[in-house]
Design an enzyme around this catalytic site. Structure first.
Site, mmCIF file in Angstrom:
data_model
loop_
_atom_site.group_PDB
_atom_site.id
_atom_site.type_symbol
_atom_site.label_atom_id
_atom_site.label_comp_id
_atom_site.label_asym_id
_atom_site.label_seq_id
_atom_site.Cartn_x
_atom_site.Cartn_y
_atom_site.Cartn_z
ATOM 1 N N VAL A 254 0.802 -1.221 0.208
ATOM 2 C CA VAL A 254 0.131 -0.120 -0.145
ATOM 3 C C VAL A 254 0.945 1.310 0.138
ATOM 4 O O VAL A 254 2.041 1.343 0.242
ATOM 5 C CB VAL A 254 -0.791 0.121 1.200
ATOM 6 C CG1 VAL A 254 -1.893 -1.252 0.993
ATOM 7 C CG2 VAL A 254 -0.087 0.057 2.500
ATOM 8 N N CYS A 255 0.133 2.541 -0.246
ATOM 9 C CA CYS A 255 0.737 3.587 -0.142
ATOM 10 C C CYS A 255 1.239 4.105 1.303
ATOM 11 O O CYS A 255 0.326 3.912 2.070
ATOM 12 C CB CYS A 255 0.172 5.033 -0.686
ATOM 13 S SG CYS A 255 0.851 6.267 -0.525
ATOM 14 N N ALA A 256 2.580 4.179 1.550
ATOM 15 C CA ALA A 256 3.064 4.500 2.985
ATOM 16 C C ALA A 256 2.479 5.586 3.731
ATOM 17 O O ALA A 256 2.455 5.873 4.840
ATOM 18 C CB ALA A 256 4.552 4.487 2.820
ATOM 19 N N TYR A 259 -2.180 4.527 3.249
ATOM 20 C CA TYR A 259 -2.251 3.315 3.282
ATOM 21 C C TYR A 259 -3.349 2.551 2.639
ATOM 22 O O TYR A 259 -4.059 1.525 2.992
ATOM 23 C CB TYR A 259 -2.523 2.808 4.628
ATOM 24 C CG TYR A 259 -1.513 3.467 5.714
ATOM 25 C CD1 TYR A 259 -0.365 2.581 5.799
ATOM 26 C CD2 TYR A 259 -1.785 4.274 6.635
ATOM 27 C CE1 TYR A 259 0.460 3.033 6.697
ATOM 28 C CE2 TYR A 259 -0.607 4.840 7.562
ATOM 29 C CZ TYR A 259 0.483 4.112 7.481
ATOM 30 O OH TYR A 259 1.429 4.494 8.471
ATOM 31 N N GLN A 260 -3.467 3.207 1.505
ATOM 32 C CA GLN A 260 -4.546 2.655 0.311
ATOM 33 C C GLN A 260 -3.818 1.888 -0.670
ATOM 34 O O GLN A 260 -2.593 2.157 -0.932
ATOM 35 C CB GLN A 260 -5.453 3.823 -0.324
ATOM 36 C CG GLN A 260 -5.959 4.533 0.614
ATOM 37 C CD GLN A 260 -7.451 3.735 1.040
ATOM 38 O OE1 GLN A 260 -8.087 2.941 0.466
ATOM 39 N NE2 GLN A 260 -7.800 3.980 2.471
#
Length: 325
Positions: A254-256, A259-260
């Site tokens: 996920v994108c850090a 979180y998506q």
């Protein structure tokens, strides 16, 4: 004496309204203090105590109208953060959403009726124009708040990442701030006309200077700063390459920042993947990678110097390897 009465009444009105909309902030309970100070300043500014009884009653009525519009702005300042928090928290309570929304409806209906009433029984004057400007401004603010609330509610119940949301929010807020800025200029010009041709004074001149600094100069300065930061961030993000499907599959994370899931991403110079929109928001705050704290964006000179250093290190490594052989 009137100031004391206003302070007392507005204080309990503020407490009742905060309880109705569900606000727990102590600042939202200071409506009595704010109203009293504003009314006292208006009284001094308009020379209320030195007027004849007939003119004093008329002026008092006009000051109450201006105070009423100021209270409406205070109420909006109470409701706006509540709606933003509710839309972001995915709270499904109808009561918690309904009360602030009812208050917003009141902030549209009441100023509309108020202006219709005033324009029906008063001729055009600088005072009436000021009340009209403040009333229309509060309705515009409510419209912007409801529009943002709607966008955040839609985003809260989406299953996929809405990449264009940040742009929509920025354009809506920019439009609202621009309209508010124009109203500030109009109010300043209206006050300048009053001071020059109707009733001047030291207090009015001082209040105009304060208004010009905080509501015009500071707002224009802050708006320009946000515009420059956003444009710089967009240029930096556009300079980064987009992640290929193979890179996304290999990353499988996920994108850090948000979180998506990463259905699309930008690749930094340190080989980390983030959503372009998330990275742009991050660049508003700082210019380093959220994971490794290296510079996300390097200018051309720095990039060329880094490439030269890497090339030199590679050559030196090859030479050392040959010597060892």
């Amino acid at each position: 004496g009137v100031t004391s009465v206003i302070s007392y009444v507005a204080h309990y009105m503020g407490i009742a309204l905060a309880a109705f909309v569900g606000s727990s902030s102590d600042e939202d309970k200071n409506m009595g203090t704010v109203s009293a100070i504003l009314f006292f300043i208006l009284a001094l500014q308009t020379g209320l105590t030195g007027l004849d009884p007939g003119k004093r009653l008329t002026r008092l009525n006009r000051n109450f109208c201006l105070l009423c519009t100021a209270i409406l702005h205070f109420i909006h300042g109470m409701v706006n953060p509540l709606l933003m928090n509710l839309s972001a928290s995915r709270n499904t309570s109808i009561t918690k959403h309904g009360r602030p929304l009812i208050t917003c409806l009141f902030l549209v209906v009441f100023p509309t009726w108020f202006l219709m009433y005033l324009w029906s029984y008063n001729t055009v004057s600088t005072w009436l124009l000021a009340v009209t400007a403040f009333s229309v401004e509060i309705m515009v603010k409510v419209f912007i708040t409801l529009l943002l609330y709607t966008l955040f509610m839609i985003d809260a119940y989406r299953d996929t990442f809405w990449e264009g949301l940040d742009d929509y929010v920025y354009y809506i807020k920019s439009t609202g701030n621009t309209i508010e800025f124009l109203f500030g200029i109009f109010v300043f010009c209206n006050g300048a006309w009053i001071m020059l041709f109707e009733s001047g004074g030291t207090i009015r001149a001082t209040m105009m200077c304060i208004h010009a600094y905080f509501n015009i100069w500071m707002q224009a300065k802050e708006g320009w700063k946000v515009f420059i930061n956003r444009r710089t961030a967009v240029n930096k993000i556009n300079s980064l390459p987009e992640a290929t499907p193979e890179q996304l599959q290999e990353h499988n994370d996920v994108c850090a920042i948000c979180y998506q899931d990463l259905t699309n991403a930008r690749v930094t110079h340190c080989k980390h993947l983030f959503h372009g929109v998330c990275l742009r928001k991050w660049l508003y705050v700082q210019d380093v990678c959220p994971l490794c704290h290296n510079k996300i964006y390097a200018d051309q000179t720095t990039s060329e110097a880094t490439d030269d250093d890497n090339a030199e290190q590679e050559i030196n490594g090859n030479v050392n390897h040959l010597h060892q052989e």
